[in-house]
Structure formats: structure tokens, C-alpha cells
Design a protein around this motif. Structure first.
Motif, PDB file in Angstrom:
ATOM      1  N   HIS A 242      22.968  55.333  71.667  1.00  0.00           N
ATOM      2  CA  HIS A 242      22.535  55.796  70.344  1.00  0.00           C
ATOM      3  C   HIS A 242      21.373  54.962  69.808  1.00  0.00           C
ATOM      4  O   HIS A 242      21.242  54.776  68.596  1.00  0.00           O
ATOM      5  CB  HIS A 242      23.709  55.759  69.369  1.00  0.00           C
ATOM      6  CG  HIS A 242      24.832  56.677  69.736  1.00  0.00           C
ATOM      7  ND1 HIS A 242      24.702  58.046  69.766  1.00  0.00           N
ATOM      8  CD2 HIS A 242      26.103  56.427  70.135  1.00  0.00           C
ATOM      9  CE1 HIS A 242      25.844  58.605  70.139  1.00  0.00           C
ATOM     10  NE2 HIS A 242      26.706  57.639  70.381  1.00  0.00           N
TER      11      HIS A 242
ATOM     12  N   ASP B 114      31.901  52.372  63.114  1.00  0.00           N
ATOM     13  CA  ASP B 114      31.036  53.494  63.509  1.00  0.00           C
ATOM     14  C   ASP B 114      30.328  54.120  62.316  1.00  0.00           C
ATOM     15  O   ASP B 114      29.306  54.779  62.472  1.00  0.00           O
ATOM     16  CB  ASP B 114      31.866  54.570  64.224  1.00  0.00           C
ATOM     17  CG  ASP B 114      32.098  54.242  65.687  1.00  0.00           C
ATOM     18  OD1 ASP B 114      31.235  53.593  66.295  1.00  0.00           O
ATOM     19  OD2 ASP B 114      33.146  54.648  66.221  1.00  0.00           O
ATOM     20  N   LYS B 115      30.877  53.928  61.141  1.00  0.00           N
ATOM     21  CA  LYS B 115      30.307  54.570  59.950  1.00  0.00           C
ATOM     22  C   LYS B 115      29.223  53.683  59.343  1.00  0.00           C
ATOM     23  O   LYS B 115      29.358  53.128  58.257  1.00  0.00           O
ATOM     24  CB  LYS B 115      31.415  54.874  58.937  1.00  0.00           C
ATOM     25  CG  LYS B 115      32.430  55.894  59.447  1.00  0.00           C
ATOM     26  CD  LYS B 115      33.487  56.204  58.402  1.00  0.00           C
ATOM     27  CE  LYS B 115      34.412  57.330  58.830  1.00  0.00           C
ATOM     28  NZ  LYS B 115      35.279  56.987  59.959  1.00  0.00           N
TER      29      LYS B 115
ATOM     30  N   GLN C 201      24.414  61.802  60.003  1.00  0.00           N
ATOM     31  CA  GLN C 201      25.768  61.369  60.356  1.00  0.00           C
ATOM     32  C   GLN C 201      26.803  62.269  59.673  1.00  0.00           C
ATOM     33  O   GLN C 201      26.719  62.548  58.479  1.00  0.00           O
ATOM     34  CB  GLN C 201      25.986  59.910  59.949  1.00  0.00           C
ATOM     35  CG  GLN C 201      24.988  58.946  60.578  1.00  0.00           C
ATOM     36  CD  GLN C 201      24.891  59.091  62.078  1.00  0.00           C
ATOM     37  OE1 GLN C 201      25.872  58.929  62.800  1.00  0.00           O
ATOM     38  NE2 GLN C 201      23.695  59.397  62.568  1.00  0.00           N
TER      39      GLN C 201
ATOM     40  N   ALA D 224      27.782  54.361  66.732  1.00  0.00           N
ATOM     41  CA  ALA D 224      26.840  54.084  65.636  1.00  0.00           C
ATOM     42  C   ALA D 224      25.404  54.009  66.148  1.00  0.00           C
ATOM     43  O   ALA D 224      25.145  53.441  67.206  1.00  0.00           O
ATOM     44  CB  ALA D 224      27.216  52.776  64.945  1.00  0.00           C
TER      45      ALA D 224
END
Length: 448
Positions: free
Chosen positions: A144, A56-57, A182, A111
Motif C-alpha cells: 500500500h 489500519d485506520k 478509505q 494502511a
């Protein structure tokens, strides 16, 4: 240049001027964000490894050739025969995009994703590209998805042949602004963590032992518990690879993930990667050519072959890493073996073998239907790995020698004791069929 088709993945080392271009596209308060770019190869046999990096990062740029999306036949008269033959069909391109969007949704559901269509210099039917992405690829189902600010498109259209330095200006701005939004980008961590990571990188080694990391952390006044928290954080960022579950896995901290992937790709390789090894004089002089031929034919690897493929480097760790990810499992079906053997189930997806199922008499049957979402790549061969490991345990096999499994890319025939069964994978459906003569079919279904 993007990663070669035959490569697994590549990390791009961005120069200061590259960072400056991306940072310059961000808002003033976000210009201290730094970027790392990874490019993934497209070989199917490697898909089972990509989840190591899908986190997700990060931001995901899904790049496609718009000529394939609208149909390559529209460009038959403007391309050379070689250029035309290199293009995928529309159906193949749609399937490729669906696979990647599904994989990102599975492994990194939070993400951001940006879709990028190339060859704007040749494609004018942008509305048609948009329609195919919406109706056939399902792009709008990704919550997203980052869209261009104007034009109503789901994707960024790019002309890479242009000499205009701002040909991708809108895309850069979108990447930089979304990245700076983020939450993890602004997350604060102890300065000692950054110093420890810097020490790891400066070691120039692909991995470091956990105990060594603990020793270095102690020099900065950080306890062992803090090291565990740091490694978990860095693993989530994709900065290091550190798995738990056994002492062997925990003792190694992988700093260079490309080292890990290249080791795995020595074993899980498609024909393109495997062919050069058949003529490797060192493999032949080591007396391991027959073992390698067996690996390619039957997906069975001996311990000595794996030691050679991995140059005797961290073999126990690599074995346990593959086993933890269900890319291989112990193969105990050869009573005459004189060393440990392993089923490399990660090779099943690329197997050309076809097993004979005509003598199988079907009984109780059920289906695992994933078509509402999709059957994640690798589920089938991971299921086979777990079943093969379980079937060969003495308490399962009983007094009889366990039945030798028969496996190919779409079928698996195995037995739990006297209960034979077969898996079949068809699109997004896994069919489980128990042999009509099985003594305990319901027990097998429950176990599976």
C-alpha cells in the motif's frame, strides 16, 4: 516543529486553518474529512509501546533525511561539524526505515504508507535515493505504498526551507485523496456514539470509568452492549484505549492516550529520560532512590516505586495494562521481599548489563528464524516476561527455590524446575538452548 527526539509521541491539535489546507487538497466531495496528526519519537526503548497506536485506520508518513540515505560523507564540506555529526550513517538510516516499514506491515498491513524525503534543497541525487529505497530498504514490498503521480519515484521529495506555500502541494493532495478513499472514513455510526465521544473529550479528564460511559450512554437511549461495540470501534480508530481481559482493564476507558504513554514512559525510560529522576528531591525524601537505582540496574520495580512514579493514579490499571502487553511480569524470585516486585521486561532492549554465560553447557538447541520477514521489536523481552512469570509458579519450581534468572538485552538464562535453558537473540534469530543436564529438554522446547 516535529516531536523532540527525547519525547515519546505527540498529538498535534490542528487549527481550523490547518484542517482547511488539508481539506482544500481533497476532491470536492471529500472536503468534510477531518485529520488528526500523531508524531512518534525515535527512542528505541519506546518502540515496544507504539503498537498501541499502529492501526489500519490511518495513513503513515515515514519521514527521512535524504542526505543520510545517499551518504552523509557527500555533504562533509557544506555542513558545520555539529550538523555533520548529528546525521546518521547510511546503514543506520536504512535500518531505521526498514524497522518502521516492517512495524507498519506487522501492525497495520492494510494502511497506506507515504515515504517523504527531506532536504531537497541539498540533495540532487533523487535517483540514488530511489535505488537505495528499492534495493536496501525494501520499500516496494509494502503493497500500500503511495507514490507521487509523476517522476517514477517511490517517495515525495520536500524542501522545508522553501518559502513557497505549495512546496508540499503534491504531498497534501496525495494525503487528502488517499484518506478520502478509505472505507472507514465513510462508515456511518450512531449519532449517540459521536455525542458520547464529545462528552468524553469535554470532560477534560485523561480517562473515564467504563460504568460512567454506560450511564451517559443510557441517557442517550443506548444499551450496555452498544457501549461495548462503540468502544471497540473507537479503540480501532485510535480515539480511545480500552482493553478487555480483566475487570481492572475493562473498568478504565483512556481518552487521552498521551496520558497513558507518559505514565508508561515513567517506567520504561531510556537514560535520557531516567537521569533527571536520580536528582528528584521527592524521590529521595520518599526513601525510594535505592528502589529506582535497582530498577535502572536490574529492571526490577517494587510496588511502592511504581505508585510513586504514577502519582498513585490508577496503579492497578497501569500494572495490568503493562502485564497484558507483556511489558512487565510478577517477580517472585526474592523470598525476602516485603512487597510485590515486578520485572520490567520492556527495559531489556536498553539494558547495558552483560550476563556471564561461560558456565552454561549447551544441549538440545533450536532456532526461531524470522529472517524471511523480520523479528518484531519486543518479541524477545515479551518471551522473557512470560517465561519468568511461568518459572516462578510453585507447581513449576517444585520444592526447590526457583533459579534466579540472569538477563541482559541479548541473553536470558532461566529454569523450569530443574531444566535450565538460555535464549539468545541475534538479529532476526532467537536461539533456544537447553542445558545438557536438563531432565526434560523436549518438554521445555515444546513449552517455549
Amino acid at each position: 516543529a516535529l516531536v523532540d527526539e527525547e519525547e515519546l509521541t505527540r498529538k498535534f491539535a490542528l487549527r481550523d486553518e490547518d484542517q482547511a489546507v488539508l481539506q482544500g487538497a481533497a476532491q470536492a466531495e471529500s472536503r468534510d474529512v477531518s485529520f488528526t496528526i500523531w508524531d512518534y519519537g525515535g527512542q528505541k526503548v519506546f518502540y515496544a509501546l507504539h503498537h498501541i497506536f499502529l492501526t489500519d485506520k490511518g495513513l503513515y508518513l515515514v519521514v527521512f533525511d535524504m542526505r543520510e540515505i545517499v551518504g552523509k560523507e557527500h555533504f562533509r564540506d557544506t555542513l558545520t561539524l555539529e550538523e555533520y555529526q548529528k546525521l546518521s550513517t547510511q546503514a543506520e538510516a536504512i535500518e531505521f526505515l526498514r524497522f518502521w516499514l516492517h512495524s507498519i506491515r506487522l501492525h497495520a498491513p492494510e494502511a497506506p504508507v507515504l515515504m517523504i524525503g527531506t532536504f531537497l534543497d541539498q540533495v540532487t541525487q533523487l535517483r540514488e535515493v530511489n535505488r537505495v529505497l528499492r534495493e536496501h530498504v525494501g520499500a516496494t514490498s509494502h503493497k500500500h505504498l503511495v507514490k507521487p503521480s509523476n517522476g517514477g519515484h517511490l517517495f515525495f521529495a520536500i524542501d522545508n526551507s522553501s518559502n513557497d506555500k505549495d512546496r508540499a502541494g503534491e504531498l497534501r493532495t496525495a494525503i487528502a485523496s488517499v484518506a478520502s478513499e478509505q472505507r472507514y472514513v465513510r462508515e456511518q455510526v450512531p449519532l449517540a456514539w459521536l455525542k458520547l465521544h464529545e462528552d468524553m473529550l469535554q470532560s477534560r479528564e485523561p480517562f473515564m470509568l467504563y460504568d460512567e460511559v454506560v450511564e451517559r450512554a443510557a441517557e442517550y437511549g443506548r444499551p450496555r452492549a452498544d457501549v461495548d461495540a462503540m468502544l471497540e470501534y473507537f479503540h480501532g480508530l485510535g480515539v480511545v484505549v480500552h482493553l478487555r481481559g480483566s475487570q481492572t482493564l475493562e473498568r478504565v476507558v483512556v481518552i487521552d492516550a498521551e496520558w497513558l504513554l507518559k505514565k508508561l514512559a515513567r517506567v520504561i525510560a531510556d537514560d535520557l529520560h531516567a537521569q533527571p529522576l536520580f536528582s528528584d528531591p521527592d524521590l529521595e525524601s520518599a526513601g525510594l532512590l535505592p528502589a529506582y537505582e535497582r530498577l535502572r540496574r536490574d529492571m526490577i520495580a517494587t510496588r511502592s516505586l511504581l505508585e510513586w512514579l504514577w502519582a498513585d493514579q490508577e496503579v492497578d490499571y497501569l500494572l495490568q495494562f503493562m502485564e497484558a502487553n507483556m511489558l512487565l511480569c510478577p517477580w517472585r524470585f526474592n523470598e525476602h521481599r516485603d512487597e510485590d516486585e515486578y520485572l520490567v521486561s520492556g527495559l531489556l532492549s536498553d539494558s547495558s548489563k552483560q550476563i556471564d554465560t561461560r558456565d552454561f553447557e549447551p544441549g538440545l538447541t533450536c532456532e526461531l528464524d524470522f529472517s524471511e520477514f523480520f523479528l518484531p521489536n519486543g518479541v524477545f523481552h515479551r518471551l522473557v516476561a512470560q517465561c519468568a512469570a511461568y518459572a516462578s509458579q510453585p507447581e513449576v519450581a517444585g520444592d526447590d527455590e526457583p533459579m534466579l534468572p540472569a538477563l541482559d538485552s541479548k541473553h536470558a538464562m532461566l529454569s523450569f524446575g530443574v531444566n535450565d535453558f538460555m535464549f539468545t537473540v541475534d538479529g532476526d534469530v532467537v536461539r533456544i538452548c537447553i542445558d545438557a543436564a536438563a531432565e526434560r529438554p523436549a518438554m521445555v522446547i515444546k513449552l517455549l
